[in-house]
Design a protein around this motif. Structure first.
Motif, PDB file in Angstrom:
ATOM      1  N   SER A   1      -0.588  14.885  -0.882  1.00 55.08           N
ATOM      2  CA  SER A   1      -0.883  14.506   0.485  1.00 55.08           C
ATOM      3  C   SER A   1       0.320  13.760   1.043  1.00 55.08           C
ATOM      4  CB  SER A   1      -2.116  13.607   0.522  1.00 55.08           C
ATOM      5  OG  SER A   1      -2.339  13.138   1.824  1.00 55.08           O
ATOM      6  N   TYR A   2       0.898  14.277   2.105  1.00 54.26           N
ATOM      7  CA  TYR A   2       2.186  13.781   2.594  1.00 54.26           C
ATOM      8  C   TYR A   2       2.103  12.330   3.078  1.00 54.26           C
ATOM      9  CZ  TYR A   2       6.363  13.641   5.558  1.00 54.26           C
ATOM     10  OH  TYR A   2       7.540  13.285   6.146  1.00 54.26           O
ATOM     11  N   ASN A   3       0.957  11.946   3.631  1.00 56.49           N
ATOM     12  CA  ASN A   3       0.830  10.599   4.175  1.00 56.49           C
ATOM     13  C   ASN A   3       0.874   9.548   3.070  1.00 56.49           C
ATOM     14  OD1 ASN A   3       0.611  11.514   6.787  1.00 56.49           O
ATOM     15  ND2 ASN A   3      -1.610  11.714   6.667  1.00 56.49           N
ATOM     16  N   ASP A   4       1.335   8.360   3.437  1.00 53.78           N
ATOM     17  CA  ASP A   4       1.321   7.204   2.539  1.00 53.78           C
ATOM     18  C   ASP A   4       2.309   7.347   1.378  1.00 53.78           C
ATOM     19  OD1 ASP A   4      -1.281   5.175   0.928  1.00 53.78           O
ATOM     20  OD2 ASP A   4       0.609   4.649   1.923  1.00 53.78           O
ATOM     21  N   TYR A   5       3.453   7.964   1.672  1.00 55.60           N
ATOM     22  CA  TYR A   5       4.506   8.080   0.678  1.00 55.60           C
ATOM     23  C   TYR A   5       5.801   7.473   1.197  1.00 55.60           C
ATOM     24  CZ  TYR A   5       2.562  10.817  -3.133  1.00 55.60           C
ATOM     25  OH  TYR A   5       1.854  11.209  -4.233  1.00 55.60           O
ATOM     26  N   CYS A   6       6.556   6.910   0.272  1.00 57.89           N
ATOM     27  CA  CYS A   6       7.929   6.512   0.534  1.00 57.89           C
ATOM     28  C   CYS A   6       8.801   7.697   0.144  1.00 57.89           C
ATOM     29  CB  CYS A   6       8.307   5.280  -0.274  1.00 57.89           C
ATOM     30  SG  CYS A   6      10.043   4.818  -0.125  1.00 57.89           S
ATOM     31  N   ILE A   7       9.552   8.210   1.102  1.00 57.97           N
ATOM     32  CA  ILE A   7      10.488   9.307   0.837  1.00 57.97           C
ATOM     33  C   ILE A   7      11.892   8.747   1.044  1.00 57.97           C
ATOM     34  CG2 ILE A   7      11.186  11.657   1.362  1.00 57.97           C
ATOM     35  CD1 ILE A   7       8.295  11.479   0.485  1.00 57.97           C
ATOM     36  N   ALA A   8      12.740   8.915   0.074  1.00 55.27           N
ATOM     37  CA  ALA A   8      14.080   8.331   0.153  1.00 55.27           C
ATOM     38  C   ALA A   8      15.148   9.357  -0.184  1.00 55.27           C
ATOM     39  CB  ALA A   8      14.184   7.146  -0.796  1.00 55.27           C
ATOM     40  N   TRP A   9      16.315   9.128   0.373  1.00 55.28           N
ATOM     41  CA  TRP A   9      17.503   9.908   0.034  1.00 55.28           C
ATOM     42  C   TRP A   9      18.419   9.059  -0.834  1.00 55.28           C
ATOM     43  CZ3 TRP A   9      18.233  14.986   0.849  1.00 55.28           C
ATOM     44  CH2 TRP A   9      17.438  15.616   1.819  1.00 55.28           C
TER      45      TRP A   9
ATOM     46  N   TYR B   1       8.879   5.415   5.309  1.00 58.32           N
ATOM     47  CA  TYR B   1       7.482   5.367   4.906  1.00 58.32           C
ATOM     48  C   TYR B   1       6.712   6.279   5.839  1.00 58.32           C
ATOM     49  CZ  TYR B   1       2.799   3.550   3.981  1.00 58.32           C
ATOM     50  OH  TYR B   1       1.474   3.418   3.664  1.00 58.32           O
ATOM     51  N   THR B   2       6.126   7.322   5.300  1.00 62.83           N
ATOM     52  CA  THR B   2       5.585   8.395   6.125  1.00 62.83           C
ATOM     53  C   THR B   2       4.408   7.948   6.990  1.00 62.83           C
ATOM     54  OG1 THR B   2       4.177   9.136   4.305  1.00 62.83           O
ATOM     55  CG2 THR B   2       6.340  10.187   4.525  1.00 62.83           C
ATOM     56  N   GLU B   3       3.698   6.904   6.574  1.00 64.31           N
ATOM     57  CA  GLU B   3       2.519   6.465   7.337  1.00 64.31           C
ATOM     58  C   GLU B   3       2.907   5.782   8.645  1.00 64.31           C
ATOM     59  OE1 GLU B   3      -0.421   7.262   6.220  1.00 64.31           O
ATOM     60  OE2 GLU B   3      -1.686   6.236   7.689  1.00 64.31           O
ATOM     61  N   TYR B   4       3.955   4.931   8.601  1.00 66.96           N
ATOM     62  CA  TYR B   4       4.320   4.129   9.771  1.00 66.96           C
ATOM     63  C   TYR B   4       5.682   4.475  10.359  1.00 66.96           C
ATOM     64  CZ  TYR B   4       0.529   1.065   8.133  1.00 66.96           C
ATOM     65  OH  TYR B   4      -0.676   0.558   7.716  1.00 66.96           O
ATOM     66  N   ASP B   5       6.404   5.400   9.743  1.00 70.17           N
ATOM     67  CA  ASP B   5       7.727   5.763  10.244  1.00 70.17           C
ATOM     68  C   ASP B   5       8.747   4.640  10.081  1.00 70.17           C
ATOM     69  OD1 ASP B   5       8.415   7.871  13.150  1.00 70.17           O
ATOM     70  OD2 ASP B   5       8.407   8.286  10.997  1.00 70.17           O
ATOM     71  N   SER B   6       8.467   3.676   9.240  1.00 69.05           N
ATOM     72  CA  SER B   6       9.413   2.569   9.056  1.00 69.05           C
ATOM     73  C   SER B   6      10.555   3.028   8.151  1.00 69.05           C
ATOM     74  CB  SER B   6       8.717   1.356   8.450  1.00 69.05           C
ATOM     75  OG  SER B   6       8.024   1.721   7.279  1.00 69.05           O
ATOM     76  N   THR B   7      11.752   2.577   8.475  1.00 70.03           N
ATOM     77  CA  THR B   7      12.943   3.065   7.797  1.00 70.03           C
ATOM     78  C   THR B   7      13.795   1.926   7.235  1.00 70.03           C
ATOM     79  OG1 THR B   7      14.193   3.091   9.871  1.00 70.03           O
ATOM     80  CG2 THR B   7      13.078   5.120   9.251  1.00 70.03           C
TER      81      THR B   7
END
Length: 127
Positions: A28-36, A52-58
């Motif tokens: 489920s894509y929501n509620d994940y930290c995706i990092a490069w 952070y996919t839930e809040y768009d915080s970077t």
């Protein structure tokens, strides 16, 4: 089990731009930290940016602030890394990674591990 697939790498001259993509599937894509992250030959892996996919915080590494932008398309389960004003020192293999939950500085600086990793896409910048 999450599957991450990077694309968009290539060779450009210094000052140019590239946009990397990270397609996330299997979770489920929501509620994940995706990092490069990136790793240049002979150097340690470096955290570049996270979202952070839930809040768009970077979050960004100091080395890329003002030049790189991380964003997402929730409908496509895809995270992007737009890289502008590229420098030869940006040359590296770029990986995206995922960890359930919020993103912290500790993810980018390697203290907190990421659960899932892609295979990487190569970025080469010539002077």
């Amino acid at each position: 089990l999450a599957h991450l697939e990077e694309s968009g790498g290539g060779s450009v001259q210094a000052g140019g731009s590239l946009r990397l993509s990270c397609k996330v599937s299997g979770v489920s894509y929501n509620d994940y930290c995706i990092a490069w992250f990136r790793q240049a030959p002979g150097k340690e892996r470096e955290g570049v940016a996270s979202i952070y996919t839930e809040y768009d915080s970077t979050l960004y590494a100091d080395s890329v602030k003002g030049r790189f932008t991380i964003s997402q398309d929730n409908a496509k389960n895809t995270v992007y890394l737009l890289m502008n004003s590229l420098k030869p020192e940006d040359t590296a293999m770029y990986y995206c990674a995922a960890e359930w939950g919020y993103c912290y500085e500790s993810h980018l600086n390697g203290i907190t591990s990421m659960d899932y990793w892609g295979k990487g896409t190569l970025v080469s910048i010539s002077s």
